[in-house]
Motif scaffolding. Structure first.
Motif, mmCIF file in Angstrom:
data_model
loop_
_atom_site.group_PDB
_atom_site.id
_atom_site.type_symbol
_atom_site.label_atom_id
_atom_site.label_comp_id
_atom_site.label_asym_id
_atom_site.label_seq_id
_atom_site.Cartn_x
_atom_site.Cartn_y
_atom_site.Cartn_z
ATOM 1 N N ALA A 259 -63.856 -2.139 21.095
ATOM 2 C CA ALA A 259 -62.831 -1.228 21.600
ATOM 3 C C ALA A 259 -62.534 -1.645 22.993
ATOM 4 C CB ALA A 259 -63.367 0.197 21.898
ATOM 5 N N MET A 260 -63.405 -2.471 23.680
ATOM 6 C CA MET A 260 -63.498 -3.033 25.103
ATOM 7 C C MET A 260 -62.922 -4.128 24.941
ATOM 8 S SD MET A 260 -66.906 -1.625 26.660
ATOM 9 C CE MET A 260 -66.611 -2.623 28.343
ATOM 10 N N GLN A 261 -62.174 -4.748 23.802
ATOM 11 C CA GLN A 261 -61.469 -6.087 23.631
ATOM 12 C C GLN A 261 -62.340 -7.036 23.702
ATOM 13 O OE1 GLN A 261 -58.216 -5.413 22.964
ATOM 14 N NE2 GLN A 261 -58.775 -3.238 23.563
ATOM 15 N N LEU A 262 -63.786 -7.201 23.213
ATOM 16 C CA LEU A 262 -64.254 -8.160 22.951
ATOM 17 C C LEU A 262 -63.942 -9.203 22.133
ATOM 18 C CD1 LEU A 262 -67.066 -9.898 23.715
ATOM 19 C CD2 LEU A 262 -68.102 -8.509 21.861
ATOM 20 N N LEU A 263 -63.358 -8.884 20.978
ATOM 21 C CA LEU A 263 -62.636 -10.021 19.867
ATOM 22 C C LEU A 263 -61.378 -10.789 20.837
ATOM 23 C CD1 LEU A 263 -62.620 -8.096 16.790
ATOM 24 C CD2 LEU A 263 -64.321 -9.370 17.534
ATOM 25 N N ASP A 264 -60.946 -10.141 21.625
ATOM 26 C CA ASP A 264 -59.713 -10.788 22.444
ATOM 27 C C ASP A 264 -60.229 -11.795 23.158
ATOM 28 O OD1 ASP A 264 -57.976 -9.391 20.915
ATOM 29 O OD2 ASP A 264 -57.504 -7.809 22.497
ATOM 30 N N VAL A 265 -61.389 -11.425 23.845
ATOM 31 C CA VAL A 265 -62.015 -12.409 24.987
ATOM 32 C C VAL A 265 -62.657 -13.572 24.368
ATOM 33 C CG1 VAL A 265 -64.002 -12.501 26.588
ATOM 34 C CG2 VAL A 265 -62.506 -10.422 26.555
ATOM 35 N N LEU A 266 -63.105 -13.345 23.032
ATOM 36 C CA LEU A 266 -63.704 -14.372 22.309
ATOM 37 C C LEU A 266 -62.517 -15.372 21.598
ATOM 38 C CD1 LEU A 266 -66.825 -12.568 20.357
ATOM 39 C CD2 LEU A 266 -66.853 -14.130 22.600
ATOM 40 N N ALA A 267 -61.672 -14.785 21.303
ATOM 41 C CA ALA A 267 -60.340 -15.430 20.608
ATOM 42 C C ALA A 267 -60.115 -16.993 21.126
ATOM 43 C CB ALA A 267 -59.253 -14.748 20.445
ATOM 44 N N PRO A 268 -59.808 -17.153 22.221
ATOM 45 C CA PRO A 268 -59.688 -18.196 23.075
ATOM 46 C C PRO A 268 -60.726 -19.312 22.844
ATOM 47 C CG PRO A 268 -59.750 -16.970 24.832
ATOM 48 C CD PRO A 268 -59.884 -15.995 23.430
ATOM 49 N N MET A 269 -62.099 -18.873 22.984
ATOM 50 C CA MET A 269 -63.177 -19.451 22.841
ATOM 51 C C MET A 269 -63.649 -20.299 21.600
ATOM 52 S SD MET A 269 -65.679 -17.179 25.259
ATOM 53 C CE MET A 269 -65.373 -16.817 26.905
ATOM 54 N N ARG A 270 -63.159 -19.498 20.678
ATOM 55 C CA ARG A 270 -63.616 -19.960 19.192
ATOM 56 C C ARG A 270 -63.239 -21.410 18.972
ATOM 57 N NH1 ARG A 270 -64.349 -15.534 15.851
ATOM 58 N NH2 ARG A 270 -63.705 -13.465 16.906
ATOM 59 N N SER A 271 -62.175 -21.946 19.129
ATOM 60 C CA SER A 271 -61.621 -23.234 18.743
ATOM 61 C C SER A 271 -62.512 -24.328 19.629
ATOM 62 C CB SER A 271 -60.004 -23.490 18.921
ATOM 63 O OG SER A 271 -60.179 -23.462 20.494
ATOM 64 N N SER A 272 -62.901 -24.245 20.668
ATOM 65 C CA SER A 272 -63.736 -25.050 21.433
ATOM 66 C C SER A 272 -65.177 -24.604 21.773
ATOM 67 C CB SER A 272 -62.733 -25.538 22.855
ATOM 68 O OG SER A 272 -62.914 -24.208 23.533
ATOM 69 N N ALA A 273 -65.678 -23.600 20.973
ATOM 70 C CA ALA A 273 -66.994 -23.197 21.466
ATOM 71 C C ALA A 273 -67.835 -24.266 21.130
ATOM 72 C CB ALA A 273 -67.345 -21.925 20.623
ATOM 73 N N GLU A 274 -68.743 -24.495 22.091
ATOM 74 C CA GLU A 274 -69.982 -25.258 21.766
ATOM 75 C C GLU A 274 -71.233 -24.757 20.751
ATOM 76 O OE1 GLU A 274 -71.348 -26.525 25.638
ATOM 77 O OE2 GLU A 274 -69.670 -27.257 26.139
ATOM 78 N N GLU A 275 -71.990 -25.304 20.413
ATOM 79 C CA GLU A 275 -72.801 -24.667 19.239
ATOM 80 C C GLU A 275 -73.680 -23.678 19.557
ATOM 81 O OE1 GLU A 275 -76.643 -26.272 16.607
ATOM 82 O OE2 GLU A 275 -75.853 -27.704 18.008
#
Length: 323
Positions: A259-275
């Motif tokens: 509800a605090m939009q955590l998924l939206d915060v993580l979305a742009p990180m997914r493609s380049s996320a380190e291990e």
């Protein structure tokens, strides 16, 4: 010999929080920023504690070894704000009898008083930052001892965990990393430890006039300058959720983050996320799918049977991943 069955060697903490999440660097501007933190920390720790400014103090006060020092001397140094690096090493090496005596004569309140004093003073430059880091390292050493951890968790009339979260009001990223890891370990240590961590976040929200108890975590992950630091925050979030004692609480806590939009915060990180960060995002998603599968469990599954429940949940998670 020091207590080897510490909280940071527990299977639960290792599985949830340390599986790729423990950072090797701290927030900075890319690799250069991380390396500058590492090199500065290494050089200053090697040089010893910078806290011994008073003339005439013993070698122990000036960052020397405290091997063999009794608890009373260590508490005196804490009260004077001296030699946190030597004290940390002494606490790590302490056997059960020494730690019990340290606690009996007031070591833990003295330690948290020192931490609070450092927080009030703030710090100028890397020297002050390292002093604060070493003091938090002393708290970690105490919490990695069974007797010390039990004293902190079971303390009556004073919440040491709330005092620990007060330290998060700092720009010292290395300190925040250690505090978040301590809170993560508490969440999976026991139901009471989990409750204390949540109460401490609520306390931080109230004292810092934030809107939600998890506002701090969302702010930190949004503003994380490295994926290593974001992974530490995600590991804490995962420990908050998986440390809950039942399905209903896990769902409620996870939904609070969503509800605090955590998924939206993580979305742009997914493609380049380190291990490390990718691992923690995967833990979050897998636990989400697993809980949803358990919630939607057909009536013919015997949830009291671990094997039947595992088989059913595994099947549901696999189905979701192929959809």
């Amino acid at each position: 010999m020091a207590d080897e069955a510490g909280i940071f060697s527990s299977a639960a903490f290792s599985t949830v929080a340390s599986n790729g999440a423990t950072p090797t660097g701290a927030p900075g501007n890319g690799e250069e920023g991380q390396m500058s933190w590492k090199l500065a920390r290494k050089a200053l720790i090697k040089a010893g504690s910078p806290g011994a400014a008073a003339n005439g103090d013993s070698a122990a006060s000036h960052g020397g070894s405290l091997e063999g020092a009794d608890p009373e001397l260590c508490i005196t140094l804490l009260e004077r704000g001296l030699n946190f690096s030597g004290l940390k090493a002494r606490l790590k090496a302490a056997d059960q009898a020494w730690m019990e005596h340290f606690i009996t004569v007031g070591g833990i309140p003295a330690l948290f008083d020192a931490l609070e004093t450092l927080g009030r003073k703030g710090f100028s430059g890397i020297v002050g930052a390292i002093r604060q880091l070493e003091c938090v390292g002393c708290v970690r050493a105490v919490m990695n001892n069974r007797f010390g951890l039990e004293f902190i968790v079971e303390a009556r009339g004073e919440s040491f965990v709330k005092r620990l979260t007060d330290v998060l009001d700092t720009n010292n990223a290395l300190v925040k990393i250690q505090v978040f890891e301590l809170l993560s370990a508490l969440c999976v240590y026991s139901p009471h430890g989990h409750q204390l961590a949540l109460e401490a976040l609520k306390h931080y929200k109230r004292t810092k006039c934030q809107r939600y108890r998890f506002s701090l975590l969302l702010q930190e992950i949004k503003n994380a300058e490295t994926h290593e630091y974001a992974a530490v925050i995600m590991a804490f979030i995962n420990c908050i959720i998986t440390g809950a004692p039942d399905l209903g609480q896990r769902l409620a806590l996870r939904n609070e983050f969503i509800a605090m939009q955590l998924l939206d915060v993580l979305a742009p990180m997914r493609s380049s996320a380190e291990e490390a960060l990718a691992t923690q995002i995967e833990v979050f998603e897998d636990s989400h799918h697993g809980d949803q599968a358990q919630l939607e469990m057909p009536g013919d599954v015997d949830i009291s049977s671990h094997s039947d429940l595992f088989t059913a949940v595994f099947a549901r998670v696999r189905e979701r991943k192929t959809e």
